[in-house]
Enzyme design. Structure first.
Site, PDB file in Angstrom:
ATOM      1  N   TYR A 180      48.848  37.740  39.266  1.00  0.00           N
ATOM      2  CA  TYR A 180      48.669  38.944  38.470  1.00  0.00           C
ATOM      3  C   TYR A 180      47.475  38.890  37.524  1.00  0.00           C
ATOM      4  O   TYR A 180      47.193  39.872  36.838  1.00  0.00           O
ATOM      5  CB  TYR A 180      49.945  39.239  37.670  1.00  0.00           C
ATOM      6  CG  TYR A 180      51.157  39.354  38.557  1.00  0.00           C
ATOM      7  CD1 TYR A 180      51.263  40.372  39.491  1.00  0.00           C
ATOM      8  CD2 TYR A 180      52.193  38.432  38.479  1.00  0.00           C
ATOM      9  CE1 TYR A 180      52.374  40.469  40.319  1.00  0.00           C
ATOM     10  CE2 TYR A 180      53.301  38.520  39.307  1.00  0.00           C
ATOM     11  CZ  TYR A 180      53.381  39.543  40.228  1.00  0.00           C
ATOM     12  OH  TYR A 180      54.467  39.634  41.048  1.00  0.00           O
ATOM     13  N   HIS A 224      49.869  48.102  43.118  1.00  0.00           N
ATOM     14  CA  HIS A 224      50.346  46.754  42.828  1.00  0.00           C
ATOM     15  C   HIS A 224      49.147  45.869  42.553  1.00  0.00           C
ATOM     16  O   HIS A 224      48.123  45.970  43.232  1.00  0.00           O
ATOM     17  CB  HIS A 224      51.142  46.169  44.014  1.00  0.00           C
ATOM     18  CG  HIS A 224      52.351  46.969  44.334  1.00  0.00           C
ATOM     19  ND1 HIS A 224      53.503  46.878  43.592  1.00  0.00           N
ATOM     20  CD2 HIS A 224      52.569  47.893  45.282  1.00  0.00           C
ATOM     21  CE1 HIS A 224      54.392  47.724  44.080  1.00  0.00           C
ATOM     22  NE2 HIS A 224      53.845  48.362  45.103  1.00  0.00           N
TER      23      HIS A 224
END
Length: 149
Positions: free
Chosen positions: A22, A100
Site C-alpha cells: 500500500y 485499489h
C-alpha cells in the site's frame, strides 16, 4: 458536479499498514490529492471513511438521496465479502468507479473477486495513490457523459 469518495475498512491505516502493498501515503495524503485534483477538474468531492459496514451503506443511501453525480470507492476487504455494500451501490443512479492501491488480481486468490466490479463503470488497481487519481479522472468523464444523457 458532486462526487463522493468512499474508503472502506482498515483504509484509515494507510501509511502504517503493509507498505509493500500500500505504500507510505496516509489516507489524509490521498484525500488531499483527490481534493486538489477535483479543484483542478472543477468538481466537488467529499471523502468518507469508516470501519463499519452499516455506516458505509448508510452513506451510500445518503448519496442516493443527495443525487450524487458519481461515486469513487475503495471498499477494502469488503470488496470481496460484502453483498450489503454491493446492493447499496446498486441503488445509485450515477456512475461508480472502483479503485485499489494494490493489484488485487496479482494477490491472494480470495482478493481476485470483487462484488463491486459488475456494477461499476470500471476498476483501477495496482498504481498506489495514482489508482485514486486515475479513478477520479475516469469518474469525472463517466459523470459528464451521464449528465449529457
Amino acid at each position: 458536479m458532486k462526487l463522493l469518495v468512499l474508503h472502506g475498512v482498515n483504509l484509515n491505516m494507510f501509511g502504517q499498514r503493509d507498505p509493500a502493498h500500500y505504500g507510505t501515503a496516509t489516507l489524509a495524503d490521498i484525500d488531499t490529492g483527490l481534493r486538489s485534483l477535483a479543484q483542478e477538474l472543477g468538481v466537488g468531492v467529499e471523502c468518507f471513511q469508516t470501519n463499519h459496514e452499516g455506516a458505509l451503506c448508510e452513506r451510500i443511501h445518503q448519496a442516493h438521496r443527495d443525487a450524487a453525480d458519481g461515486v469513487l470507492i475503495n471498499a477494502g476487504a469488503w470488496t470481496h465479502t460484502s453483498l450489503a455494500i454491493r446492493d447499496a451501490l446498486a441503488i445509485l443512479r450515477c456512475p461508480i468507479v472502483e479503485v485499489h492501491m494494490s493489484n488485487i488480481h496479482a494477490r491472494e486468490p480470495f482478493r481476485h473477486r470483487s462484488f463491486i466490479a459488475p456494477i461499476a463503470a470500471g476498476q483501477v488497481c495496482g498504481f498506489g495513490v495514482d489508482s485514486y487519481l486515475l479513478g477520479l479522472r475516469a469518474l469525472v468523464g463517466q459523470a459528464q457523459t451521464a449528465i449529457k444523457k
